[in-house]
Design an enzyme around this catalytic site. Structure first.
Site, PDB file in Angstrom:
ATOM      1  N   ILE A   1       0.408  -1.035  -0.105  1.00  0.00           N
ATOM      2  CA  ILE A   1      -0.071   0.050   0.396  1.00  0.00           C
ATOM      3  C   ILE A   1       0.780   1.347  -0.344  1.00  0.00           C
ATOM      4  O   ILE A   1       2.111   1.158   0.768  1.00  0.00           O
ATOM      5  CB  ILE A   1      -0.986  -0.150   1.195  1.00  0.00           C
ATOM      6  CG1 ILE A   1      -1.818   1.584   1.004  1.00  0.00           C
ATOM      7  CG2 ILE A   1      -0.325  -0.376   2.744  1.00  0.00           C
ATOM      8  CD1 ILE A   1      -2.948   1.031   2.045  1.00  0.00           C
ATOM      9  N   SER A   2       0.815   1.821  -1.202  1.00  0.00           N
ATOM     10  CA  SER A   2       1.114   3.221  -1.065  1.00  0.00           C
ATOM     11  C   SER A   2       1.471   4.220  -0.492  1.00  0.00           C
ATOM     12  O   SER A   2       0.883   4.302   0.919  1.00  0.00           O
ATOM     13  CB  SER A   2       1.375   3.910  -2.464  1.00  0.00           C
ATOM     14  OG  SER A   2       0.708   3.557  -3.344  1.00  0.00           O
ATOM     15  N   GLN A   3       2.891   4.583   0.472  1.00  0.00           N
ATOM     16  CA  GLN A   3       3.356   5.943   1.361  1.00  0.00           C
ATOM     17  C   GLN A   3       1.757   7.138   1.053  1.00  0.00           C
ATOM     18  O   GLN A   3       1.570   7.701  -0.461  1.00  0.00           O
ATOM     19  CB  GLN A   3       4.357   6.141   1.256  1.00  0.00           C
ATOM     20  CG  GLN A   3       5.051   7.747   1.825  1.00  0.00           C
ATOM     21  CD  GLN A   3       5.495   8.623   0.784  1.00  0.00           C
ATOM     22  OE1 GLN A   3       6.525   8.295   0.091  1.00  0.00           O
ATOM     23  NE2 GLN A   3       6.047   9.415   1.398  1.00  0.00           N
TER      24      GLN A   3
END
Ligand code: SAH
Length: 204
Positions: free
Chosen positions: A51-53
């Site tokens: 899951i992206s930043q």
């Protein structure tokens, strides 16, 4: 997270800040990682994916300029976190994921939040949405060597697309607008995403 990592670093769109405050990120990470769901970094979500930043998620959402009149295509559902944010801003979201397992988990997370304006598909998103139709906005949440032609063909005139474009090791987050059938590209910043694996992405 909203005050320090987002507003403090140039996320100014009030609608983006609002939905980032509304959608609980801990609902999209594995239980063991919930304690660090609001740290400003990517987290593993299984299947070797992340899951992206939060900052990058907010930035991609901001540059896409989504509103209630937009049907949005998202390629790379992953955890469904970005999907949930888009669903709160758009009319409808059409999201496609390569891994059936991730798609199923994401569907569960969104239904727990009562989000209903999302259509899920499993398949190779580098080939576009499986039915013939146009989208006002398109977001690719995995690295691509270039904007995939079948995906660009599904972007409406005047529409906006955002993707990490470049090599598998590093990319430039790029936003582009379709004008007279051609993309006018603007670089946003350097970034590092997992690869989009597929016919018009990277080889497996
Ligand atoms: N936006 C996601 C993060 C996605 S990571 C989130 O908020 O959690 C990138 C995702 O793209 C991964 O889940 C990966 O499985 C998926 N993916 C990779 N290649 C794909 C393809 N060709 N079509 C659809 N999804 C793909």
């Amino acid at each position: 997270m909203v005050a320090h990592d987002l507003r403090g670093r140039g996320i100014t769109d009030p609608e983006v800040l609002r939905v980032m405050g509304e959608i609980p990120r801990e609902g999209f990470v594995p239980p063991a990682d919930r304690w660090r769901a609001y740290a400003d970094g990517p987290l593993p979500i299984g299947q070797g994916q992340t899951i992206s930043q939060p900052y990058i998620v907010a930035l991609m959402t901001q540059v896409l300029r989504v509103n209630r009149e937009c049907d949005v295509l998202e390629i790379g559902t992953g955890s469904g976190y970005q999907t949930a944010l888009l669903a709160r801003l758009a009319r409808r979201v059409f999201t496609i994921e390569r891994s059936a397992e991730l798609s199923e988990t994401a569907q569960g997370s969104l239904s727990e939040l009562g989000i209903e304006n999302v259509e899920f598909r499993v398949g190779d998103g580098s080939c576009g949405w499986p039915e013939e139709r146009l989208f006002e906005r398109i977001m690719i949440t995995a690295a691509v060597p270039d904007f995939p032609p079948p995906v660009v063909a599904q972007l409406a005139e005047g529409g906006v697309i955002v993707a990490p474009v470049g090599q598998s090791s590093a990319q430039e987050l790029t936003v582009a607008e379709k004008y007279r059938g051609k993309l006018i590209e603007t670089p946003v910043c350097g970034c590092r995403f997992v690869k989009l694996l597929g016919a018009h992405g990277f080889l497996d």
